[in-house]
Design a protein around this motif. Structure first.
Motif, PDB file in Angstrom:
ATOM      1  N   LEU A  16       0.834  -1.197   0.000  1.00 46.04           N
ATOM      2  CA  LEU A  16       0.000   0.000   0.000  1.00 46.04           C
ATOM      3  C   LEU A  16       0.873   1.255   0.000  1.00 46.04           C
ATOM      4  N   THR A  17       1.926   1.236   0.784  1.00 45.43           N
ATOM      5  CA  THR A  17       2.829   2.387   0.843  1.00 45.43           C
ATOM      6  C   THR A  17       3.521   2.587  -0.499  1.00 45.43           C
ATOM      7  N   LYS A  18       3.898   1.492  -1.154  1.00 48.04           N
ATOM      8  CA  LYS A  18       4.554   1.585  -2.455  1.00 48.04           C
ATOM      9  C   LYS A  18       3.615   2.179  -3.498  1.00 48.04           C
ATOM     10  N   VAL A  19       2.370   1.752  -3.492  1.00 44.61           N
ATOM     11  CA  VAL A  19       1.388   2.257  -4.454  1.00 44.61           C
ATOM     12  C   VAL A  19       1.130   3.740  -4.204  1.00 44.61           C
ATOM     13  N   LEU A  20       0.970   4.113  -2.933  1.00 43.92           N
ATOM     14  CA  LEU A  20       0.737   5.514  -2.610  1.00 43.92           C
ATOM     15  C   LEU A  20       1.922   6.387  -3.015  1.00 43.92           C
ATOM     16  N   ASN A  21       3.135   5.904  -2.789  1.00 41.41           N
ATOM     17  CA  ASN A  21       4.326   6.658  -3.191  1.00 41.41           C
ATOM     18  C   ASN A  21       4.409   6.780  -4.714  1.00 41.41           C
ATOM     19  N   TRP A  22       4.000   5.733  -5.407  1.00 43.68           N
ATOM     20  CA  TRP A  22       4.032   5.763  -6.880  1.00 43.68           C
ATOM     21  C   TRP A  22       3.117   6.877  -7.399  1.00 43.68           C
ATOM     22  N   PHE A  23       1.899   6.959  -6.831  1.00 40.87           N
ATOM     23  CA  PHE A  23       0.964   8.001  -7.245  1.00 40.87           C
ATOM     24  C   PHE A  23       1.423   9.394  -6.792  1.00 40.87           C
ATOM     25  N   LYS A  24       2.095   9.455  -5.659  1.00 36.50           N
ATOM     26  CA  LYS A  24       2.565  10.736  -5.132  1.00 36.50           C
ATOM     27  C   LYS A  24       3.660  11.325  -6.030  1.00 36.50           C
ATOM     28  N   THR A  25       4.511  10.481  -6.582  1.00 33.70           N
ATOM     29  CA  THR A  25       5.617  10.957  -7.416  1.00 33.70           C
ATOM     30  C   THR A  25       5.262  11.016  -8.906  1.00 33.70           C
ATOM     31  N   LEU A  26       4.067  10.607  -9.267  1.00 35.61           N
ATOM     32  CA  LEU A  26       3.666  10.565 -10.681  1.00 35.61           C
ATOM     33  C   LEU A  26       3.721  11.932 -11.364  1.00 35.61           C
ATOM     34  N   PRO A  27       3.154  12.988 -10.808  1.00 37.93           N
ATOM     35  CA  PRO A  27       3.211  14.285 -11.502  1.00 37.93           C
ATOM     36  C   PRO A  27       4.644  14.761 -11.769  1.00 37.93           C
ATOM     37  N   GLY A  28       5.524  14.557 -10.815  1.00 35.48           N
ATOM     38  CA  GLY A  28       6.928  14.949 -10.997  1.00 35.48           C
ATOM     39  C   GLY A  28       7.601  14.151 -12.098  1.00 35.48           C
ATOM     40  N   ARG A  29       7.273  12.855 -12.161  1.00 39.80           N
ATOM     41  CA  ARG A  29       7.867  12.015 -13.209  1.00 39.80           C
ATOM     42  C   ARG A  29       7.332  12.369 -14.591  1.00 39.80           C
ATOM     43  N   ILE A  30       6.082  12.833 -14.657  1.00 38.58           N
ATOM     44  CA  ILE A  30       5.512  13.253 -15.950  1.00 38.58           C
ATOM     45  C   ILE A  30       6.129  14.587 -16.374  1.00 38.58           C
ATOM     46  N   ALA A  31       6.320  15.501 -15.445  1.00 36.01           N
ATOM     47  CA  ALA A  31       6.803  16.840 -15.765  1.00 36.01           C
ATOM     48  C   ALA A  31       8.297  16.871 -16.085  1.00 36.01           C
ATOM     49  N   LYS A  32       9.073  15.934 -15.580  1.00 36.29           N
ATOM     50  CA  LYS A  32      10.529  15.964 -15.728  1.00 36.29           C
ATOM     51  C   LYS A  32      10.988  16.021 -17.197  1.00 36.29           C
ATOM     52  N   PRO A  33      10.471  15.186 -18.108  1.00 38.70           N
ATOM     53  CA  PRO A  33      10.924  15.281 -19.505  1.00 38.70           C
ATOM     54  C   PRO A  33      10.603  16.630 -20.137  1.00 38.70           C
ATOM     55  N   PHE A  34       9.473  17.224 -19.769  1.00 38.79           N
ATOM     56  CA  PHE A  34       9.109  18.529 -20.319  1.00 38.79           C
ATOM     57  C   PHE A  34      10.038  19.621 -19.800  1.00 38.79           C
TER      58      PHE A  34
END
Length: 140
Positions: A16-34
């Motif tokens: 559960l903690t891993k899934v929550l962390n994955w969603f928490k860091t998702l916006p940053g991972r999407i924005a990084k290439p841009f």
């Protein structure tokens, strides 16, 4: 004895903690290439307006030249294929003339139409539009 609470070690996070962390860091991972793209585009040395126009004209002239060359090659290939097609139809059998049917012969119906042979018509020069040649009806 007192019960000790076990705290999971760093590598032993719950799913559960891993899934929550994955969603928490998702916006940053999407924005990084841009963000990286914007940083790289700031480093680019853009051409001046004069250089940009001269390069664009050179590209358009080259495209026009290549269009003419390809068009001429296409016309030449088409002429060659047509010449080869006409050359193959000049065999002695193809040169025989078919006598045209007289109008009175075509309009007269024989007494017994089932025994009359059906005459084939001459095929046009362009065989793609040629009608299917008629054959005699099978005798019953």
């Amino acid at each position: 004895m007192a019960e000790e609470k076990k705290t999971p070690a760093k590598g032993e996070e719950s799913k559960l903690t891993k899934v929550l962390n994955w969603f928490k860091t998702l916006p940053g991972r999407i924005a990084k290439p841009f963000k990286n793209m914007v940083a790289e585009l700031k480093k680019v040395t853009w051409p001046s307006k004069k250089k940009w126009i001269s390069s664009s004209i050179a590209v358009l002239v080259f495209m026009l030249f290549m269009g003419v060359v390809i068009g001429l090659l296409d016309l030449g290939a088409t002429a060659l294929v047509n010449t080869m097609a006409r050359g193959s139809s000049s065999t002695p059998a193809a040169q025989e003339e078919v006598t045209p049917v007289q109008e009175d012969e075509a309009t007269e119906a024989p007494a017994d139409a089932t025994d009359a042979p059906v005459e084939a018509t001459e095929a046009p020069a362009d065989a793609t539009d040629a009608p299917v040649e008629a054959t005699e009806a099978p005798a019953e």
